[in-house]
Motif scaffolding. Structure first.
Motif, PDB file in Angstrom:
ATOM      1  N   GLY B  40      -2.516  -3.750   5.495  1.00 19.95           N
ATOM      2  CA  GLY B  40      -1.773  -3.778   4.236  1.00 19.95           C
ATOM      3  C   GLY B  40      -1.978  -2.537   3.392  1.00 19.95           C
ATOM      4  O   GLY B  40      -1.157  -2.219   2.545  1.00 19.95           O
ATOM      5  N   PHE B  41      -3.085  -1.842   3.633  1.00 20.29           N
ATOM      6  CA  PHE B  41      -3.359  -0.634   2.830  1.00 20.29           C
ATOM      7  C   PHE B  41      -2.597   0.593   3.307  1.00 20.29           C
ATOM      8  O   PHE B  41      -2.441   1.553   2.564  1.00 20.29           O
ATOM      9  CB  PHE B  41      -4.844  -0.273   2.880  1.00 20.29           C
ATOM     10  N   LEU B  42      -2.202   0.584   4.580  1.00 21.69           N
ATOM     11  CA  LEU B  42      -1.751   1.839   5.185  1.00 21.69           C
ATOM     12  C   LEU B  42      -0.601   2.482   4.418  1.00 21.69           C
ATOM     13  O   LEU B  42      -0.657   3.653   4.067  1.00 21.69           O
ATOM     14  CB  LEU B  42      -1.346   1.609   6.645  1.00 21.69           C
ATOM     15  N   VAL B  43       0.461   1.700   4.154  1.00 20.63           N
ATOM     16  CA  VAL B  43       1.619   2.284   3.467  1.00 20.63           C
ATOM     17  C   VAL B  43       1.289   2.656   2.013  1.00 20.63           C
ATOM     18  O   VAL B  43       1.573   3.764   1.584  1.00 20.63           O
ATOM     19  CB  VAL B  43       2.848   1.363   3.576  1.00 20.63           C
ATOM     20  N   PRO B  44       0.660   1.741   1.243  1.00 19.89           N
ATOM     21  CA  PRO B  44       0.307   2.127  -0.123  1.00 19.89           C
ATOM     22  C   PRO B  44      -0.552   3.399  -0.189  1.00 19.89           C
ATOM     23  O   PRO B  44      -0.363   4.216  -1.090  1.00 19.89           O
ATOM     24  CB  PRO B  44      -0.482   0.920  -0.645  1.00 19.89           C
ATOM     25  N   VAL B  45      -1.457   3.559   0.749  1.00 18.26           N
ATOM     26  CA  VAL B  45      -2.283   4.773   0.728  1.00 18.26           C
ATOM     27  C   VAL B  45      -1.384   6.008   0.837  1.00 18.26           C
ATOM     28  O   VAL B  45      -1.532   6.974   0.083  1.00 18.26           O
ATOM     29  CB  VAL B  45      -3.328   4.747   1.857  1.00 18.26           C
ATOM     30  N   CYS B  46      -0.415   5.961   1.765  1.00 14.34           N
ATOM     31  CA  CYS B  46       0.522   7.086   1.901  1.00 14.34           C
ATOM     32  C   CYS B  46       1.261   7.317   0.585  1.00 14.34           C
ATOM     33  O   CYS B  46       1.423   8.445   0.133  1.00 14.34           O
ATOM     34  CB  CYS B  46       1.536   6.820   3.006  1.00 14.34           C
ATOM     35  N   ILE B  47       1.703   6.204  -0.036  1.00 18.70           N
ATOM     36  CA  ILE B  47       2.454   6.317  -1.294  1.00 18.70           C
ATOM     37  C   ILE B  47       1.616   7.038  -2.337  1.00 18.70           C
ATOM     38  O   ILE B  47       2.079   7.976  -2.993  1.00 18.70           O
ATOM     39  CB  ILE B  47       2.852   4.916  -1.805  1.00 18.70           C
ATOM     40  N   TYR B  48       0.348   6.614  -2.475  1.00 16.85           N
ATOM     41  CA  TYR B  48      -0.456   7.199  -3.538  1.00 16.85           C
ATOM     42  C   TYR B  48      -0.918   8.622  -3.216  1.00 16.85           C
ATOM     43  O   TYR B  48      -1.150   9.409  -4.121  1.00 16.85           O
ATOM     44  CB  TYR B  48      -1.609   6.265  -3.922  1.00 16.85           C
ATOM     45  N   VAL B  49      -1.016   8.932  -1.927  1.00 13.08           N
ATOM     46  CA  VAL B  49      -1.302  10.330  -1.575  1.00 13.08           C
ATOM     47  C   VAL B  49      -0.133  11.204  -2.030  1.00 13.08           C
ATOM     48  O   VAL B  49      -0.324  12.259  -2.655  1.00 13.08           O
ATOM     49  CB  VAL B  49      -1.556  10.488  -0.065  1.00 13.08           C
ATOM     50  N   GLY B 252       8.479   6.241  -4.152  1.00 15.67           N
ATOM     51  CA  GLY B 252       8.993   4.979  -4.689  1.00 15.67           C
ATOM     52  C   GLY B 252       9.831   4.229  -3.674  1.00 15.67           C
ATOM     53  O   GLY B 252       9.719   3.007  -3.542  1.00 15.67           O
ATOM     54  N   VAL B 253      10.660   4.952  -2.929  1.00 16.53           N
ATOM     55  CA  VAL B 253      11.485   4.308  -1.903  1.00 16.53           C
ATOM     56  C   VAL B 253      10.585   3.670  -0.844  1.00 16.53           C
ATOM     57  O   VAL B 253      10.811   2.536  -0.412  1.00 16.53           O
ATOM     58  CB  VAL B 253      12.446   5.328  -1.246  1.00 16.53           C
ATOM     59  N   LEU B 254       9.561   4.403  -0.492  1.00 12.32           N
ATOM     60  CA  LEU B 254       8.586   3.876   0.470  1.00 12.32           C
ATOM     61  C   LEU B 254       7.998   2.567  -0.067  1.00 12.32           C
ATOM     62  O   LEU B 254       7.832   1.586   0.658  1.00 12.32           O
ATOM     63  CB  LEU B 254       7.478   4.920   0.642  1.00 12.32           C
ATOM     64  N   TYR B 255       7.710   2.577  -1.352  1.00 11.71           N
ATOM     65  CA  TYR B 255       7.121   1.399  -1.987  1.00 11.71           C
ATOM     66  C   TYR B 255       8.076   0.205  -1.952  1.00 11.71           C
ATOM     67  O   TYR B 255       7.704  -0.898  -1.578  1.00 11.71           O
ATOM     68  CB  TYR B 255       6.743   1.728  -3.432  1.00 11.71           C
ATOM     69  N   SER B 256       9.337   0.458  -2.354  1.00 17.85           N
ATOM     70  CA  SER B 256      10.265  -0.671  -2.476  1.00 17.85           C
ATOM     71  C   SER B 256      10.640  -1.240  -1.115  1.00 17.85           C
ATOM     72  O   SER B 256      11.068  -2.388  -1.021  1.00 17.85           O
ATOM     73  CB  SER B 256      11.519  -0.253  -3.241  1.00 17.85           C
ATOM     74  N   HIS B 257      10.496  -0.454  -0.061  1.00 16.57           N
ATOM     75  CA  HIS B 257      10.829  -0.967   1.267  1.00 16.57           C
ATOM     76  C   HIS B 257       9.609  -1.488   2.007  1.00 16.57           C
ATOM     77  O   HIS B 257       9.656  -1.748   3.197  1.00 16.57           O
ATOM     78  CB  HIS B 257      11.531   0.110   2.098  1.00 16.57           C
ATOM     79  N   ASN B 258       8.493  -1.584   1.265  1.00 15.25           N
ATOM     80  CA  ASN B 258       7.280  -2.097   1.884  1.00 15.25           C
ATOM     81  C   ASN B 258       7.132  -3.594   1.622  1.00 15.25           C
ATOM     82  O   ASN B 258       6.512  -4.311   2.384  1.00 15.25           O
ATOM     83  CB  ASN B 258       6.065  -1.334   1.331  1.00 15.25           C
ATOM     84  N   PHE B 259       7.702  -4.034   0.497  1.00 14.91           N
ATOM     85  CA  PHE B 259       7.654  -5.460   0.156  1.00 14.91           C
ATOM     86  C   PHE B 259       9.085  -5.952   0.049  1.00 14.91           C
ATOM     87  O   PHE B 259       9.985  -5.172  -0.239  1.00 14.91           O
ATOM     88  CB  PHE B 259       6.942  -5.660  -1.179  1.00 14.91           C
ATOM     89  N   SER B 260       9.300  -7.239   0.227  1.00 14.67           N
ATOM     90  CA  SER B 260      10.686  -7.699   0.175  1.00 14.67           C
ATOM     91  C   SER B 260      11.167  -7.867  -1.263  1.00 14.67           C
ATOM     92  O   SER B 260      12.346  -7.845  -1.526  1.00 14.67           O
ATOM     93  CB  SER B 260      10.846  -8.989   0.963  1.00 14.67           C
ATOM     94  N   THR B 261      10.234  -8.043  -2.218  1.00 12.08           N
ATOM     95  CA  THR B 261      10.678  -8.131  -3.614  1.00 12.08           C
ATOM     96  C   THR B 261      10.162  -6.937  -4.395  1.00 12.08           C
ATOM     97  O   THR B 261       9.042  -6.481  -4.206  1.00 12.08           O
ATOM     98  CB  THR B 261      10.142  -9.398  -4.332  1.00 12.08           C
ATOM     99  N   VAL B 297      -6.892   8.553  -1.055  1.00 10.88           N
ATOM    100  CA  VAL B 297      -7.227   7.620   0.029  1.00 10.88           C
ATOM    101  C   VAL B 297      -8.455   6.792  -0.352  1.00 10.88           C
ATOM    102  O   VAL B 297      -8.426   5.561  -0.331  1.00 10.88           O
ATOM    103  CB  VAL B 297      -7.498   8.392   1.348  1.00 10.88           C
ATOM    104  N   ILE B 298      -9.519   7.482  -0.745  1.00  6.43           N
ATOM    105  CA  ILE B 298     -10.771   6.772  -1.016  1.00  6.43           C
ATOM    106  C   ILE B 298     -10.642   5.882  -2.250  1.00  6.43           C
ATOM    107  O   ILE B 298     -11.014   4.711  -2.225  1.00  6.43           O
ATOM    108  CB  ILE B 298     -11.921   7.781  -1.201  1.00  6.43           C
ATOM    109  N   LEU B 299     -10.095   6.427  -3.305  1.00  8.57           N
ATOM    110  CA  LEU B 299     -10.067   5.668  -4.552  1.00  8.57           C
ATOM    111  C   LEU B 299      -9.030   4.548  -4.529  1.00  8.57           C
ATOM    112  O   LEU B 299      -9.091   3.647  -5.343  1.00  8.57           O
ATOM    113  CB  LEU B 299      -9.823   6.599  -5.730  1.00  8.57           C
ATOM    114  N   TYR B 300      -8.067   4.619  -3.606  1.00  9.61           N
ATOM    115  CA  TYR B 300      -7.167   3.469  -3.496  1.00  9.61           C
ATOM    116  C   TYR B 300      -7.856   2.336  -2.738  1.00  9.61           C
ATOM    117  O   TYR B 300      -7.782   1.174  -3.132  1.00  9.61           O
ATOM    118  CB  TYR B 300      -5.851   3.828  -2.794  1.00  9.61           C
ATOM    119  N   ILE B 301      -8.525   2.700  -1.657  1.00 11.16           N
ATOM    120  CA  ILE B 301      -9.126   1.663  -0.819  1.00 11.16           C
ATOM    121  C   ILE B 301     -10.365   1.050  -1.469  1.00 11.16           C
ATOM    122  O   ILE B 301     -10.597  -0.149  -1.372  1.00 11.16           O
ATOM    123  CB  ILE B 301      -9.457   2.237   0.580  1.00 11.16           C
TER     124      ILE B 301
END
Lengths: 252, 356
Positions: B40-49, B252-261, B297-301
């Motif tokens: 579950g962290f993989l995509v958000p980590v990319c987003i925040y990087v 942001g697009v990455l974010y919105s397509h990571n969850f269905s809502t 990466v570190i501070l998100y996880i």
């Protein structure tokens, strides 16, 4: 032929007439001095010439081009480059990058070329690196090319400012107290550098300076400014022996 | 082999680092060693990087404080999601649709970046920070009340309620006010995330190491001197703001397509999010691209992994932030790091000598 013609230049800040009816004519290739006691308005003249301040009245003509309405950037493109009294380098950039910033408008590639590293980018970068190194050599800074600018000793920082100004390939170079804070040896070296720049870059130079040795050593003509108005102008040796000038500096 | 310049070497190390991370994680995943929470962290980590690197362009390279970065992410998220919802039936090939969605998200965010940049970039320092902060909040709250739908008559739009739009029977509600967008195709995955991270690094690093990057840093170091050598300050500020916004939009697009809502409620797009991204940038080192990547990466996880501490979680997180800050910036710590790197270099030098 006149490189710079300034007529009736005036500016006031509130009630203070910082520069009043100032006239100046500099011939092409001349080394011209602007002197005067502290607060006489010398740096204000530089700021007017480079568009930092807008003149209330008067005209500034550089090599036939009217500069009065132009912005600082346009004036630089028209051919005036300057150094600053209190050094203003790009402190966190390397010495060579400082000069490359000066070469900015002479670097022929677009943002697109830069981001996608098109062949143009490599060609232009190679050229400007060579150009920048040449300028650093003239100023004796080639050994420090990759130093951070803030780490240079004071005298070299002043020289780097001159190199950066030269990089914009100006017609007229304005030096604001280039020898301030230098010891006699450094000043003597600087005099040679300024002469070298004038002769080899085909440059017209206007400089502000308090060090009379430097002024009498290299300036062919000077204008003396006092309380915003011109006191006198003419051949350096004559002006420096003028009683009014001595009075302005030393008082009665 | 041609000798590489220091900046090129640094850029290559950064690409290498990201690719290596990707390969390692993919191998772990293939071996089944990756827990569901880690997945579950993989995509958000990319987003925040991406967010941290693009904010670093504004804060570190241009030297202006922007506190509305999450606002651009919000714009990207919504415009990308709207596009995907609208074309879900017409463009059935997911990768193509998602690529276009990312481009659209980036373009819309860039548009807003430029639009807001024109008046705002005349401001400096604290004032700019306050206005960007307000911008982020406005976007978030505006999106919260928008209703948007489509039917055979075209697009419908209302600020009151979904009913107010008067959709025909065949109509489809796309944004339903505070409930946001639901049923966005979940096209995001780790691979796309890593590709976007690499693109972000590519754009930012190449920009910084070019004529324009030097001009931008010159403006940061001394505005008056930059102007005196003929650098157009407004143009470059606007350019940085726009590029940074575009990258945030893509994230942001990455974010919105990571969850269905997708909703703008909660703390994903508010100033807390903007500040959190700023924390990544500051702790990673202002102006240091690699630092931003590692810190994000570190501070998100870290806070996610600290959940077992329950109530003490944020306390520990805060202490970690302070320690990292001290380690990065205090003079003693810097001295210590220099000494260590000097010694390590010395060991290698000796080895080379004995070999020779």
């Amino acid at each position: 032929m006149n490189m710079l013609e300034v007529t009736n230049l005036s500016i006031s800040f509130g009630g203070l007439k910082a520069v009043n009816e100032f006239n100046l004519t500099i011939k092409k290739g001349q080394l011209y001095g602007l002197i005067g006691p502290n607060g006489a308005g010398k740096t204000t003249v530089f700021n007017l010439l480079t568009g930092v301040y807008k003149a209330d009245t008067g005209t500034i003509v550089l090599d036939g081009q009217d500069l009065v309405k132009l912005s600082t950037i346009e004036i630089n493109k028209a051919g005036i480059a300057r150094t600053f009294q209190n050094i203003r380098l790009f402190k966190e950039l390397t010495v060579i990058d400082n000069v490359k910033v000066g070469l900015h408008n002479g670097t022929p590639y677009s943002t697109f070329d830069g981001i996608f590293r098109l062949p143009k980018y490599f060609k232009a970068e190679k050229e400007i690196t060579e150009k920048a190194m040449e300028l650093l050599k003239v100023m004796g800074l080639e050994a420090e090319a990759n130093f951070t600018a803030a780490n240079l000793p004071y005298g070299k920082q002043r020289k780097l400012e001159i190199a950066r100004a030269l990089a914009t390939s100006p017609k007229l170079l304005l030096l604001d107290e280039p020898a301030a804070g230098m010891n006699p040896n450094e000043t003597a070296e600087l005099m040679n550098t300024i002469r070298f720049v004038r002769d080899n870059f085909d440059m017209t130079i206007l400089l502000i300076e308090h060090d009379m040795k430097l002024v009498s050593g290299i300036c062919e003509e000077v204008t003396v400014l006092n309380f915003g108005t011109e006191l006198t102008h003419g051949i350096t040796a004559d002006v420096l022996n003028d009683e009014r000038v001595i009075k302005a500096y030393l008082g009665d | 082999m041609k000798k590489l310049s220091k900046s090129t070497k640094n850029s290559l190390i950064n690409y290498g680092m990201v690719i290596a991370l990707y390969v390692v994680i993919m191998i772990i995943q293939l071996c089944g060693g990756l827990s569901n929470s880690m997945k579950g962290f993989l995509v958000p980590v990319c987003i925040y990087v991406i967010m941290a690197v693009s904010l670093n362009l504004v804060v570190g390279i241009l030297g202006e404080l922007s506190l509305g970065h999450a606002g651009f992410m919000c714009i990207g998220a919504y415009s990308g999601a709207i596009f995907s919802k609208l074309t879900e039936d017409t463009i059935t090939v997911a990768p193509i649709r998602f690529t276009i969605a990312i481009i659209i998200g980036a373009v819309f965010a860039a548009l807003f970046g430029a639009l807001i940049g024109i008046p705002v970039l005349r401001l400096k320092g604290d004032y700019l920070a306050i206005v960007t902060l307000a911008f982020g909040e406005i976007i978030k709250n505006l999106v919260n009340v928008i209703n948007f739908g489509v039917d055979s008559n075209g697009l419908h739009f209302s600020l009151k309620s979904a009913m107010d739009m008067g959709l025909a029977e065949d109509g489809k509600i796309i944004i339903k006010g505070a409930q946001g967008i639901s049923g966005t195709p979940q096209d995001s995955n780790f691979t796309v995330g890593i590709i976007l991270v690499l693109i972000t690094l590519f754009v930012v690093q190449n920009l910084v190491n070019s004529r324009d990057g030097r001009a931008i840093m010159a403006i940061r170091d001394n505005r008056i001197a930059a102007e005196s050598v003929g650098i157009n300050i407004t143009k470059y500020k606007l350019m940085v703001f726009t590029i940074s916004a575009a990258l945030a939009g893509a994230a942001g697009v990455l974010y919105s397509h990571n969850f269905s809502t997708l909703t703008s409620a909660g703390d994903k797009f508010n100033y807390n999010a903007s500040i959190m991204i700023l924390v990544y940038v500051v702790l990673g080192g202002i102006g240091n691209i690699r630092g931003s990547v590692i810190a994000a990466v570190i501070l998100y996880i870290l806070p996610e992994k600290l959940r077992f501490l329950s109530d003490y979680r944020m306390l520990v997180y805060a202490v970690v932030l302070i320690v990292v800050m001290l380690f990065n910036w205090s003079p003693k710590a810097k001295e210590f790091k220099e000494m260590v790197s000097y010694k390590i270099k010395g060991m290698f030098a000796k080895k080379e000598e004995t070999q020779a």
